[in-house]
Design a protein around this motif. Structure first.
Motif, PDB file in Angstrom:
ATOM      1  N   TYR A 286       0.855  -1.185   0.000  1.00 30.38           N
ATOM      2  CA  TYR A 286       0.000   0.000   0.000  1.00 30.38           C
ATOM      3  C   TYR A 286       0.894   1.238   0.000  1.00 30.38           C
ATOM      4  CZ  TYR A 286      -3.980  -3.014   1.084  1.00 30.38           C
ATOM      5  OH  TYR A 286      -4.949  -3.975   1.042  1.00 30.38           O
ATOM      6  N   THR A 287       0.521   2.199  -0.831  1.00 29.22           N
ATOM      7  CA  THR A 287       1.290   3.450  -0.944  1.00 29.22           C
ATOM      8  C   THR A 287       0.397   4.621  -0.561  1.00 29.22           C
ATOM      9  OG1 THR A 287       2.658   2.534  -2.715  1.00 29.22           O
ATOM     10  CG2 THR A 287       2.656   4.938  -2.463  1.00 29.22           C
ATOM     11  N   CYS A 288       0.927   5.465   0.316  1.00 31.08           N
ATOM     12  CA  CYS A 288       0.218   6.677   0.724  1.00 31.08           C
ATOM     13  C   CYS A 288       0.940   7.869   0.103  1.00 31.08           C
ATOM     14  CB  CYS A 288       0.210   6.793   2.242  1.00 31.08           C
ATOM     15  SG  CYS A 288      -0.458   8.368   2.841  1.00 31.08           S
TER      16      CYS A 288
ATOM     17  N   ALA B 215       3.786   0.596   2.602  1.00 30.29           N
ATOM     18  CA  ALA B 215       3.671  -0.396   3.694  1.00 30.29           C
ATOM     19  C   ALA B 215       3.284  -1.731   3.078  1.00 30.29           C
ATOM     20  CB  ALA B 215       2.629   0.027   4.716  1.00 30.29           C
ATOM     21  N   LEU B 216       3.930  -2.790   3.538  1.00 29.09           N
ATOM     22  CA  LEU B 216       3.633  -4.135   3.060  1.00 29.09           C
ATOM     23  C   LEU B 216       2.670  -4.803   4.055  1.00 29.09           C
ATOM     24  CD1 LEU B 216       4.100  -6.528   1.126  1.00 29.09           C
ATOM     25  CD2 LEU B 216       6.023  -7.196   2.592  1.00 29.09           C
TER      26      LEU B 216
END
Length: 1057
Positions: free
Chosen positions: A507-509, A522-523
């Motif tokens: 996931y990318t923020c 975050a993985l």
């Protein structure tokens, strides 16, 4: 019809049309749907008709669709109950009513059947009992002539009637026959005289039977007894029971009652003692009726065994053994079998799991008709299980499982309903609806579930599922629910609801402004239980009973598999039940299995990781093993000897799956140890065997060998045991007694020869006739310390050996005396407003003893201050007890007693005691002293001073010594009102005196010593920490020799009576 609006994400619409449903009584809530009958209310038996019952209603009510029709059977034959229904409500169910005039002709066992087109349910049998009015037979009884001292049995033979039944022995004048340890009534109602006396001669012994439930009392014809002459003492005998051994069988939870009533010519009346062979008596044991009746409440399996009753007097003894077996009526092990709703083509298992002792017999019925096993059909009856293989619609029925043994039965109705498999279609409801198409829509589980991938907002709406088969079509829809998303952002945080495996990934923020942007990743790893293994295969290694099971592991879902568990199911003994067979490490995908013979196996495997166990794999096909000889022999062999001249052998049988083939049996072989005897063998199918006519307590070699129709197990191990024990035959010799001080002695003896013990040595009993105490010394001991003796007393001491079977003969008695001790003041029999003081006379009177001065003070327990003080002068030198009345309940008192002569009073003895606070007593205040009495006493002392001085001079050198008085009868007489003809009641606890008899208590002979607390003598056995060989404990008692009086306690010391 069903409507659905599902959550976003991975959406599944499940329609469980073919699932299996279980219920205690299957109820299908859909209107118009057919239901088989289910019994909801019925009358259970037995039904006992009382004389004042005008009508009896027997109920039976069931539900079902269509409404059930009812029929009754009486003693297995059709019974037309419709003639006895009384209102319109009863016509709608199976209830009927019997009237008083008809009842006697309708005794029997009734069963109700409720039927409709789907099946028949039935009730347990209910027995209708119409008891007759109990009567004693009219008879002429001849007088009974006996010699004085001989036993007498007056038989009651009471009639049967409605419980409870109460029995009494009275005279024609309705006076109760006085009962004691010589004369008592047995549980059978007979009146037993251990030995007859002249006073037993009378002509009106009457047995009365009372039945409170039916308000009836009946009387037996009076009996006459004539007692003649007076023979000498003889050995005791048992009037009840007869013979040497009795078998007592009772149900779990019932009260066990064992009764021994002794007899013996003249005096003394034999004493009764009870023993449980090899075990301690249960804590719930109660002895009553002068130790003759042993009662154990609410028995269980631990209470079964062999009990011994011993009747003994100075002339000899006699024993009787009771074999007590605790059995149990049938009961469900967990719960009754449940009704089932299943689909055609599946396998249905109905298991009737019951327990009981003896093991219950199971009867299966289908719609009330006997249902038997048929090997050629798909319907099998395997003992406690019914299997419907590849079930068809015609298998829908009500199945009955009835388990029964000699103690009762249980019955369950099981509704089995079959439904058709459906073909499901997902389609629009009307022209305005859109058919479900596209790669995102997947129909799973044969169309029973709908999965929508990557849900979009446009997927919102109402979904309908339709199903059709040869019987027609149907459509269903769930309740509408709002569309919700599992992912949302709040306060810069991403929230994921109901996480599943599809959510794992990176996931990318991204944070942006007009000038710049930044991101963070975050993985997300999702852990879950492992998937089921696949592709199970069986391959043989050396023989058909050693196989290798292999499989392909499923996904571990990011948590390594720690182990695989192999389970098996076999169809012969426990069909449908999976049991663990073996575990292997998580890095293996094979297992080598050792199997039992003559079984039809199937296997499955499941994986375990840190999250938990995963689902099991699909089972393998059936794998049959050939029959073979047993692999092992029985274990836990127990050799016991309950009776002399026999040996009881029992063992733990093989499990059913360990039989390896048909025809399992055991060969029991035995021979004497140390003797070149041949083995004696017997083939048995049960797991116990009794060897009879053996010598007493002889060692044997025993082995148990298993075999079946295909051969023998490996050679068994040999174990050693002993045949039955008997009581020892020799008494200890060389009894020596050493009196250490006023209350302690040391006794020693020579042990008996081992051959005379005739059993496993239990130890030695040391008995003192003067104190009526017995000290048990376990093991091979030859000496003991006996504490708690009375000073200045004479005793007779005997020693005997004992084993599990009983006591050996006593040694020749040794007579000895303890030295004088100091006087003792004891407070006992404390009540709410009174207490009884007991003392012994002083050792040194120093004159002529004239009486005692008693002072007593009420103590404040908080400050230990004296609140109130009283005193009383007690005249009479022979007085050794005094009852104080008018005390305050629940209060602490200090008592001080001084012995007095004409000259004055000596130093006091002190004792503290507390009155009880339970109940409310009537306060009685006695005037212990008055002013006139005090003045008179003082004047008498002044006038007699000169005479006293002279008397003291004369008696100066003659100080008379007084022995410490032994225990006296201290229990006050119990007064009771005489019974009249108008107010007597029939009750087993009726203690009212006979008409015209003395109202004195029968307990006048009880000793005060019973009220004095004593430590258990067993705790003082030699060799314990309290009695070291260096005499440390003895030294504490030796100080008593130098004490002149009992010192006053330093604080409160309550005495409990």
């Amino acid at each position: 019809k069903w409507r659905v609006m599902r959550l976003a994400g991975s959406l599944q619409l499940a329609l469980l049309l073919a699932s299996i449903t279980t219920a205690a009584g299957l109820s299908i809530p859909l209107e118009g749907r057919s239901q088989p009958p289910t019994i909801v209310s019925h009358t259970s038996g037995p039904i006992i008709v009382l004389p004042f019952d005008n009508t009896i209603t027997v109920r039976c009510e069931a539900r079902g669709n269509p409404p059930p029709e009812y029929r009754w059977t009486k003693d297995g034959k059709e019974f037309n109950y419709s003639e006895f229904t009384t209102n319109k409500t009863h016509h709608k169910n199976g209830t009927f009513v019997l009237h008083r005039k008809q009842l006697s002709q309708f005794q029997g066992k009734y069963r109700c059947y409720a039927s409709n087109k789907l099946g028949t349910a039935m009730t347990e049998e209910a027995e209708l009992i119409v008891p007759s009015i109990p009567k004693f037979p009219k008879e002429t009884l001849e007088p009974i002539f006996v010699q004085e001292g001989e036993p007498i049995i007056l038989q009651c033979n009471p009639p049967k009637g409605v419980a409870p039944r109460q029995l009494y022995w009275m005279s024609l004048g309705l006076e109760h026959i006085e009962q004691d340890e010589r004369v008592s009534m047995g549980t059978d109602g007979n009146l037993y005289f251990s030995n007859a006396l002249q006073k037993d001669s009378r002509t009106d012994y009457c047995c009365f039977a009372a039945f409170p439930t039916i308000r009836t009392i009946v009387q037996k014809t009076p009996m006459a007894v004539v007692v003649e002459n007076s023979p000498p003492v003889s050995k005791p005998s048992l009037l009840l029971p007869s013979g040497v051994q009795s078998l007592v069988v009772l149900l779990k939870g019932e009260n066990l009652q064992l009764e021994c009533i002794p007899g013996g010519l003249y005096v003394p009346t034999p004493n009764i003692t009870w023993t449980k062979l090899g075990h301690d008596m249960p804590a719930r044991t109660d002895l009553s009726n002068f130790q003759r009746l042993l009662t154990i409440s609410a028995v269980d399996d631990r209470d079964q065994g062999k009990y011994m009753c011993l009747a003994e007097n100075s002339a000899g003894k006699v024993v009787h053994y009771f074999d007590v077996m605790v059995e149990e009526p049938p009961k469900w092990q967990t719960e009754p079998p449940q009704s089932q709703l299943t689909v055609t083509g599946s396998d249905v298992h109905i298991k009737c799991s019951v327990s009981g002792k003896p093991p219950p017999d199971i009867t299966w019925r289908r719609n009330g008709e006997i249902f038997r096993d048929d090997e050629l059909s798909s319907r099998r009856v395997l003992d406690d299980t019914v299997v419907l293989h590849n079930a068809k619609p015609e298998d829908s029925a009500v199945y009955q499982c009835e388990a029964s043994n000699v103690h009762g039965s249980v019955l369950a109705n099981v509704n089995i309903m079959m439904s058709y498999k459906h073909t499901l279609h997902l389609s629009p409801r009307s022209k305005d609806e859109i058919a479900i198409e596209g790669e995102r829509f997947l129909a799973l589980e044969y169309g029973q579930s709908l999965k929508i991938i990557s849900t979009e907002k446009g997927d919102s709406g109402v979904y309908m599922c339709s199903a059709s088969n040869s019987e027609g079509k149907s459509a269903v829809r769930p309740n509408e629910c709002p569309l919700m998303f599992r992912h949302f952002v709040e306060g810069g945080r991403l929230h994921i609801m109901d996480v599943n495996l599809d959510d794992q990934g990176t996931y990318t923020c991204v944070a942006k402004t007009r000038l710049d942007e930044d991101n963070a990743t975050a993985l997300l790893t999702v852990l879950d239980i492992p998937d089921a293994p696949k592709n199970l295969e069986i391959s043989e290694i050396k023989n058909p009973r050693n196989v290798v099971l292999s499989w392909i592991p499923g996904s571990d879902h990011n948590s390594s598999v720690t182990e695989f568990v192999v389970e098996y199911e076999e169809s012969q003994w426990e069909p449908g039940r999976w049991r663990e067979l073996q575990k292997v490490a998580g890095n293996q995908a094979t297992a080598e299995l050792a199997l039992h013979g003559h079984l039809n196996y199937q296997f499955r495997v499941y994986a375990v990781n840190a999250v938990g166990p995963g689902p099991p794999s699909e089972p393998t096909g059936r794998y049959s093993t050939p029959p073979a000889a047993p692999d092992r022999n029985p274990e836990n062999i127990k050799i016991q000897g309950y009776l002399p001249h026999q040996m009881d052998i029992s063992w733990e049988p093989l499990l059913p799956i360990e039989h390896n083939g048909p025809g399992l049996e055991y060969e029991v072989s035995y021979r004497r140890l140390g003797v070149e005897d041949k083995w004696t063998g017997h083939l048995v199918k049960r797991h116990s065997f009794v060897v009879r006519n053996t010598s007493t307590f002889i060692p044997y070699e025993i082995k148990i060998h298993s075999r079946n129709s295909h051969g023998w197990a490996p050679e068994p191990k040999v174990v050693t045991g002993y045949s039955g024990e008997d009581v020892p035959t020799a008494a200890p010799r060389d009894i020596a007694v050493e009196v250490i001080n006023t209350t302690i002695l040391r006794v020693s003896w020579t042990q008996v020869p081992p051959a005379t013990v005739r059993g496993h040595l239990g130890g030695y009993h040391v008995s003192l006739s003067g104190a009526e105490v017995s000290l048990s010394i376990p093991g091979k001991r030859s000496h003991a310390i006996v504490p708690q003796l009375e000073p200045f007393s004479e005793y007779k001491l005997t020693v005997n050996v004992f084993n599990k079977k009983g006591n050996g003969p006593r040694s020749d008695p040794v007579t000895f005396s303890t030295p004088e001790g100091v006087p003792i003041l004891t407070a006992s029999n404390s009540q709410e407003d009174s207490t009884l003081l007991v003392w012994g006379p002083p050792l040194e009177a120093n004159g002529i003893l004239s009486g005692y001065l008693l002072q007593y003070q009420l103590i404040n327990e908080t400050t230990l201050e004296v609140v109130d003080s009283q005193e009383v002068n007690i005249t009479g030198a022979e007085t050794t007890q005094w009852q104080l009345l008018g005390l305050e309940g629940g209060s602490l008192y200090r008592f001080q007693l001084s012995a007095c002569t004409q000259t004055g009073c000596g130093p006091p003895l002190a004792q503290e005691s507390r009155t009880v606070s339970t109940g409310r007593a009537i306060s009685q205040r006695s005037d212990f002293s008055t002013h006139g009495w005090v003045i008179g006493t003082l004047c008498a002392v002044a006038l007699l001073t000169l005479v006293a001085l002279m008397a003291c001079f004369v008696q100066k050198n003659k100080g008379g010594k007084y022995a410490v008085k032994e225990k006296e009868d201290l229990h006050p007489d119990v007064e009771s009102q005489p019974m009249t003809d108008d107010n007597y009641e029939y009750s087993d606890s009726d203690e009212k005196p006979l008409k015209g008899s003395s109202s004195c208590s029968l307990n006048r002979g009880d000793a005060v010593g019973d009220s004095i607390s004593r430590d258990s003598l067993v705790d003082y056995a030699d060799g314990g920490e309290e009695f070291d060989e260096d005499g440390s404990f003895i030294g504490e008692y030796s100080d008593c020799r130098h004490r002149a009086s009992v010192s006053e306690p330093s604080g409160p010391s309550p005495v409990t009576a």
